[in-house]
Write an enzyme that holds these catalytic residues in place. Structure first.
Site, PDB file in Angstrom:
ATOM      1  N   SER A 591     126.251 -11.494  30.902  1.00 48.22           N
ATOM      2  CA  SER A 591     126.444 -10.390  31.839  1.00 48.22           C
ATOM      3  C   SER A 591     127.029 -10.945  33.137  1.00 48.22           C
ATOM      4  CB  SER A 591     125.113  -9.671  32.059  1.00 48.22           C
ATOM      5  OG  SER A 591     125.290  -8.427  32.653  1.00 48.22           O
ATOM      6  N   HIS A 706     124.004  -3.652  25.477  1.00 51.45           N
ATOM      7  CA  HIS A 706     124.260  -4.762  26.379  1.00 51.45           C
ATOM      8  C   HIS A 706     123.530  -6.036  25.965  1.00 51.45           C
ATOM      9  CE1 HIS A 706     125.708  -6.666  29.939  1.00 51.45           C
ATOM     10  NE2 HIS A 706     124.538  -6.736  30.519  1.00 51.45           N
TER      11      HIS A 706
END
Length: 738
Positions: A591, A706
């Site tokens: 991320s 995610h």
């Protein structure tokens, strides 16, 4: 794999508002965030270094035919090579054994003497929501009662349901519990929410149910929800979050819900908030995230149409109500107007709640706790009869009990059985039992029970050792960054590690959003890396929260290069100490940490020989147009602001790719269903490697959100792929180098 990029619901969690969500337990937890896609491949693209428009915007079409064909081709190539490696099958089985083992602590939430837990294993791939009495929970073999079997539910409804948590509320003491259960189709952050009755163990017929959206809800009472969602065109922010909060009454269509607060499309998002007083009274309201790091909190008094603003600084986080005091932590210095006091960023302060509710003016503010230079406040947990303070001290967690007397507030450290990382796993204002988590890099998780009434700490659960720690040691060193700041880092290594630069070393970092990287036990890392002779390094670089708000704010926007300098300093220090060398040093991040490793790939390709880039941001001139990117401009800077764009041009990995550079072979990982960080970032960067005929690996999970994994089997596969890659790149005894 730790994945963060906080926004939306996570802002509320950090603020200590209603956080009755039960979220899935994974070995390495990821923060759940709400996002939206607000860009198309027809948007005007920034110029590339060669002066051309971006030719690879078609890869931003998440499920476009050509884009997915490219993804599948890359997956086939990467899986074909890495899964054929002799190491792969053993790594996969080891990871799967860890991730689906019954020998995991079933962390839970206590309600009316029952412990509720979400559980996944090899049989229950999507998981079970279950419960058991506290007395049974304390035994070696709890008698679990299944509430929802999500594998069965998914099969019955023909959906790839991923459980995202439950927001539960008990309207009356001793009464039934109502929950809004969040379900994601394929692991996206966008969810539907369905009302569930814990007493009947069934979804409520004709109960509350929401369409799929990035949304937030809070219980106002048994028959009323506050809800922020996508109400149609023009009702979401530039970041894709809702900005209109409505009050929804049971038995009425969602379309008839009454609007109670409206932000603007320039906000990051607006979310419902409920503060619950000690007598059970619920103060309805909303949190308007004006920017990623500033919020305006609103109180919605009963029977009144106009909201009342809470008199707290924009950079502050409410932490709850204790003994009539409203507690909050500060992320900025604060001198309350008209008061002879001043507080520092990082302080925990409080004021009289009832006096504010009566006068609607700020009462006298008092200091509860002020961290020293080696400390940072993580948060406050309120239990029945106690308030506990979670802090970091030299990047190691501690738990303190708050006291209040005639001389003011005091703290006392809760004694734990040894030295390790401690945190608060569960606390509730109506429950006098607190669960504490205790672990270290080499110390398996323990779940401890803290009895508020007696002050006794007793063991509840302890994991058996899941990897061989014999001969391993943990040390903390400091590297000196470019501005002279000492940057701490932990290293786990063999006690007999030769200082000749030959040790395969994996360096992990994050460096953003005030997220702290603390010691943690990972059996996957232990089996697949440490047992194989590798060393693991956790860098506590700036941008994180290890030493409070200033540690984070030192790397915001145009100051961000210092974060990357910190990480480089740690890498160079490892080499200077003789621990490793560039040929044996690899890096990993996800991320925002994927941006970190992407920057490191292009800025210092000479310093490492393996680069794992997980669900990353990489096109920093376009990130604000993709999914939730607009919500992060206060962290990174705005590409539409000339001076901020000028800096972003210097760090953006995609724009700084050099076709003539000698890069180490990177491994990009992404997820098609990631509706937080757009998979186009990883796709486009990998495409640059492809067209310049540079070696690279690329794997994109078609499901998974995610976290890049929708279930534990996929997580095991992803982990095995990563560590096979690392062994191939960094060891001389493993497989043939690429």
């Amino acid at each position: 794999m730790r994945l963060f990029l906080l926004a939306g619901a996570a802002l509320l969690a950090a603020a200590g508002c209603q956080t009755a969500y039960e979220t899935p337990d994974t070995e390495d937890a990821a923060t759940t965030v709400t996002t939206a896609d607000n860009a198309t491949a027809t948007d005007t693209a920034p110029l590339l270094p060669n002066g051309e428009q971006d030719p690879y915007l078609w890869l931003e079409e998440v499920e476009g035919e050509d884009a997915l064909a490219w993804v599948r081709a890359q997956n086939e190539r990467t899986l074909g090579e890495l899964q054929a490696d002799p190491l792969y099958e053993g790594y996969y089985q080891d990871a799967l054994d860890v991730l689906t083992s019954d020998e995991r602590i079933p962390y839970g939430t206590i309600r009316d003497g029952m412990v509720y837990n979400f559980w996944q294993d090899e049989t229950n791939v999507r998981g079970l929501w279950r419960r058991t009495p506290l007395e049974s929970y304390a035994s070696d073999s709890p008698d679990w009662e299944t509430i929802v079997d999500f594998d069965k539910l998914a099969e019955e409804e023909g959906k790839n349901w991923v459980y995202k948590g439950a927001n539960c509320f008990q309207p009356e003491e001793g009464g039934k519990w109502l929950c809004m259960v969040s379900l994601s189709d394929g692991g996206k952050d966008a969810v539907i929410q369905r009302e569930f009755d814990l007493s009947t163990k069934a979804f409520v017929e004709d109960g509350f149910i929401t369409p799929e959206a990035k949304q937030g809800v809070a219980w106002a009472d048994a028959d009323t929800l506050l809800i922020a969602t996508d109400w149609g065109e023009g009702t979401t922010t530039q970041s894709g979050y809702p900005f209109i909060v409505k009050r929804w009454t049971r038995g009425t269509p969602l379309a008839e819900a009454e609007e109670v607060l409206r932000g603007t499309e320039n906000d990051v998002g607006v979310w419902p908030v409920v503060f619950e007083k000690e007598d059970g009274t619920r103060l309805q309201g909303a949190a308007e995230a004006d920017t990623f790091f500033t919020s305006t909190y609103w109180w919605l008094p009963d029977g009144e149409r106009e909201p009342v603003q809470w008199p707290i600084p924009p950079k502050s986080s409410p932490q709850g109500i204790y003994q009539g005091q409203f507690l909050l932590t500060l992320q900025q210095d604060w001198a309350p107007e008209g008061q002879p006091v001043a507080f520092k960023s990082g302080d925990l302060v409080a004021f009289d709640l009832e006096l504010f509710l009566e006068t609607r003016a700020l009462p006298a503010v008092e200091l509860i706790f002020s961290p020293n230079e080696s400390q940072a406040v993580n948060g406050v947990a309120i239990a029945d009869g106690a308030a506990l303070l979670s802090i970091d001290e030299n990047v190691v967690g501690k738990v303190l009990k708050l006291g209040q007397g005639l001389g003011g507030w005091t703290t006392s450290e809760i004694e734990l059985p040894g030295k390790g990382q401690a945190g608060i796993a569960f606390a509730d204002k109506d429950v006098d039992t607190v669960f504490l988590n205790y672990e270290g890099f080499l110390t398996p998780d323990s779940l401890l029970r803290y009895d508020v009434k007696t002050g006794e700490v007793s063991p509840l659960k302890r994991l058996p050792a899941k990897f061989d720690t014999d001969g391993l040691a943990v040390e903390q060193f400091f590297a000196t960054s470019t501005d002279g700041t000492n940057i701490p880092y932990f290293i786990i290594h063999r006690e007999d590690m030769p200082l000749d630069g030959t040790t395969p070393t994996l360096l992990y970092g994050y460096g953003g959003f005030q997220v702290s990287m603390n010691p943690s036990y990972s059996a996957v890392r232990g089996r697949l890396w440490l047992e194989q002779g590798g060393a693991y390094v956790l860098a506590n670089i700036r941008g994180g929260g290890e030493f409070g708000p200033e540690w984070h704010q030192a790397g915001l926007k145009q100051k961000r290069q210092i974060i990357y300098d910190d990480f480089i300093a740690v890498g160079e220090d490892l080499i200077a100490r003789g621990i490793t060398s560039s040929d044996h040093l690899g890096i990993m991040g996800g991320s925002n940490g994927g941006l970190l490793t992407g920057v490191m790939l292009v800025q210092r390709p000479d310093l490492w020989d393996a680069v794992v880039i997980q669900v990353p941001l990489l096109d920093m001139l376009r990130y604000h147009k993709l999914l939730a990117g607009a919500s992060w401009v206060d962290e990174y800077g705005d590409p539409d602001v000339p001076e901020e764009r000028a800096f972003l041009e210097t760090i953006s990995p995609y724009q700084n790719f050099d076709p003539d550079a000698d890069y180490p072979t990177p491994f990009f990982l992404a997820s098609t269903k990631d509706d937080r960080v757009h998979p186009g970032h990883a796709r486009k960067m990998a495409k640059l490697f492809e067209v310049t005929e540079k070696p690279f690996f690329y794997y994109e999970n078609i499901d998974g959100g995610h976290s890049a994994a929708a279930n534990q089997k996929e997580t095991a596969r992803r982990s095995a792929l990563e560590y096979v890659y690392l062994q191939r790149r960094l060891t001389v005894t493993g497989s043939v180098q690429d």
